[in-house]
Design a protein around this motif. Sequence first.
Motif, PDB file in Angstrom:
ATOM      1  N   TRP A 156      -2.888  -3.205  10.213  1.00  0.00           N
ATOM      2  CA  TRP A 156      -1.981  -4.258   9.747  1.00  0.00           C
ATOM      3  C   TRP A 156      -2.507  -4.935   8.482  1.00  0.00           C
ATOM      4  O   TRP A 156      -1.726  -5.292   7.586  1.00  0.00           O
ATOM      5  N   TRP A 159      -1.811  -2.539   5.652  1.00  0.00           N
ATOM      6  CA  TRP A 159      -0.372  -2.473   5.372  1.00  0.00           C
ATOM      7  C   TRP A 159       0.058  -3.662   4.527  1.00  0.00           C
ATOM      8  O   TRP A 159       0.784  -3.497   3.538  1.00  0.00           O
ATOM      9  N   ILE A 163       1.743  -3.570   0.675  1.00  0.00           N
ATOM     10  CA  ILE A 163       3.076  -4.073   0.331  1.00  0.00           C
ATOM     11  C   ILE A 163       2.948  -5.193  -0.700  1.00  0.00           C
ATOM     12  O   ILE A 163       3.811  -5.358  -1.568  1.00  0.00           O
ATOM     13  N   LEU A 416       4.135   1.550  -2.146  1.00  0.00           N
ATOM     14  CA  LEU A 416       5.119   1.663  -1.072  1.00  0.00           C
ATOM     15  C   LEU A 416       4.893   2.924  -0.252  1.00  0.00           C
ATOM     16  O   LEU A 416       5.063   2.917   0.977  1.00  0.00           O
ATOM     17  N   ALA A 419       1.972   2.114   2.081  1.00  0.00           N
ATOM     18  CA  ALA A 419       2.379   1.128   3.085  1.00  0.00           C
ATOM     19  C   ALA A 419       3.273   1.752   4.148  1.00  0.00           C
ATOM     20  O   ALA A 419       3.117   1.488   5.350  1.00  0.00           O
ATOM     21  N   SER A 420       4.212   2.600   3.736  1.00  0.00           N
ATOM     22  CA  SER A 420       5.128   3.213   4.706  1.00  0.00           C
ATOM     23  C   SER A 420       4.392   4.158   5.641  1.00  0.00           C
ATOM     24  O   SER A 420       4.690   4.215   6.847  1.00  0.00           O
ATOM     25  N   LEU A 423       2.500   2.018   8.175  1.00  0.00           N
ATOM     26  CA  LEU A 423       3.402   1.463   9.179  1.00  0.00           C
ATOM     27  C   LEU A 423       3.854   2.540  10.153  1.00  0.00           C
ATOM     28  O   LEU A 423       3.978   2.295  11.364  1.00  0.00           O
ATOM     29  N   ALA A 458      10.326   3.249   8.125  1.00  0.00           N
ATOM     30  CA  ALA A 458       9.064   2.629   7.712  1.00  0.00           C
ATOM     31  C   ALA A 458       9.069   2.350   6.214  1.00  0.00           C
ATOM     32  O   ALA A 458       8.545   1.322   5.759  1.00  0.00           O
ATOM     33  N   SER A 462       8.942  -1.587   4.779  1.00  0.00           N
ATOM     34  CA  SER A 462       7.884  -1.931   3.825  1.00  0.00           C
ATOM     35  C   SER A 462       8.477  -2.360   2.494  1.00  0.00           C
ATOM     36  O   SER A 462       7.961  -3.282   1.837  1.00  0.00           O
ATOM     37  N   TRP A 463       9.553  -1.703   2.083  1.00  0.00           N
ATOM     38  CA  TRP A 463      10.194  -2.030   0.802  1.00  0.00           C
ATOM     39  C   TRP A 463      10.767  -3.444   0.813  1.00  0.00           C
ATOM     40  O   TRP A 463      10.757  -4.128  -0.225  1.00  0.00           O
TER      41      TRP A 463
END
Length: 657
Positions: A156, A159, A163, A416, A419-420, A423, A458, A462-463
């Motif tokens: 987390w 992530w 983002i 991104l 991050a995706s 996630l 995901a 994230s976006w």
Amino acid sequence: MNFDIQSPVEKEVTSKLLRSEEVLLVPMNNSRVFSDRGGDTGMEDDETLQDNGAQRPWEKRKTFRRTELRRTLGERHVNMIAFSSTIGIGLFLQSGKIMYLIGPGGAVLAYLFMGTLLWSANASLGEMTAVFPVKGPIIDFPSRYLDEGVGFAVGWMAWFAYINLTATEVSAVASLFKFKFEPEYLASFSYPQETLQWTFGLNTNPAVWVGMMLLAILAINLLPVRAYGEIEYVCGCIKLIVIVGIIMMNTIINANNTRTNGTSHFQLYQLPWGFFSNQTVTDPSGGRTYTFTGGTGRLVGMWSAMNTIFFSLQGFFTVSVTAAENKHVERDEAIKLATRKVSLRVILLYVLVVFTVGLNVPYNDKNLQDQTISSIRRGQNSPIIIACIRNGIVGWPHFFNAFYIFSAFSCGVNGLFIASRLLHALASIRNVWPNTGWGANIKARLERTSSKGVPVNAVFVSWLFGLLGFLAVKPSPARILGRMAIFSTCSMLIVYACVAISFLYFKTRTINGDPDEGVLVSTPEGQFLNRNASDYPYKSHLQWLRSAYALFGCCLLIIFIGWRAFLNPFSHADFLAAYLSVPIFIIIVALYHLKDESEWYPWTWGRRVTMDIGNPVSTQEKDPEKRKGRFHRVDRERWWAWENVVEIGRWIWVWMK
């Protein structure tokens, strides 16, 4: 006797469905289904196709659900994705602030120190990922070797950091369009043009650029990962070529000035300027200026510079994040080569750019001065563009500012992407999410992938946090975004520290055995990984010492990251931005344990680790001399034999691509 009871239409439909990707024929007693393209399809027993008297062969008993990524990225894609993710606004815009804080020589040393620190941590993760190319290695390895709760918290924290990186890069794009030099500044250097600005950018609302960039970033991340890899490969090549051109341009400018004016090549590294800056000025709260001189000034300047540099180099971990989508891991040894190449390329290019720019731009230039804790700079504050202004170069400032926009956009795309995938990996953790209700529904949706292996949900979730980039529309919210950058910096320092500790525990499950033995060997004490095995995927010498070095450096940076918040008057907002991630990390770890522990007292909890080393990957090439990345002389009698020349060309290409 064989009776065919299907009509011609039914036969045609059945044939088409059986050839499609939607249908997988599996044994009835199979608990999981694996596709022919690699990876778990995420289809359970009750989701398999059934063929009984009440159901036609082309009908599904339950909706098909994919949960796994596709292994379609090649070695060259991984190399350039990792490189491109580290080349954003940090090198081109923040390098000027680094020079102002600590001087040109100090900036070179700061980049070298932070580069080696992150290289050490990245090599730790790279070795573990090369042996176990799993999904979400940043999460998996702390869970295996440190604690499951720590791994969950690390996921987390990473992530959020990525983002936030996407939002920061997008907001930087909006700032870059406001490109304008003051006429007085241009006149002070007798610049050929009276004005230098982008009128269309100054007259356009920044929200327009932020919205356009966010939509483009989303569109690229929704493409199949192979297409995304091709785009980033091209972007990485463009960045590499332009950066080499920047180094050459500054070298030529310095040589020309030395020949024309008869000055030393290193004039700006000497008095009255100097290798280090003679003072560090900071105005943390915007109301009171502090000036530090002498050794204290160099110390606080170096510390502030290293914290700023760290945010620029967060993308080092991209290599390991792509492991679950990397094909031919055993054949190409892509994790090992990409980990080493991205470290060498980034450190070398960052240092050379800062060094050569420092030859032409004094650290006390008016446009380099920045006394704030964290801010997003603009093109007119870039030392590369300032070098063009001070030497009367026309046209290139416009090109470089446009290139900065391109670089920030590409880095936002990569942010991104990472991050995706993080996630998606978090959603795949089985024993954390609720089994029923809204929690299970959210997990199922985040874990789901498209027919091309893209975790669409995901990506979209994230976006949505990238919309924080709209904070760049007005100056005051942009300062909030700067504080978020400090928060994400501390978050990633925690992640790097946990990875370093994880490797030290991983090292306890390895031995230096016989090269002829396999990667996984059995001893009277149990099973261990043989790091001396000829087919061991990735071994760095003294890696345990480098991990300890990374751990020590990250802990020091975490402790002193918010030192300016303590200056009078005390800044509560900056203190929280610097240190809030530490209690959040602890709380997430505690919450993970609370779901299974019978008591609420943390001192009674034990570590939940598996120390799993099962199913390691080994390389296809067993001869250490012929492993990828090593130069192998075919003809050992003659150095310049044609076979050796071909091998030299092949070796150079491996390290260049």
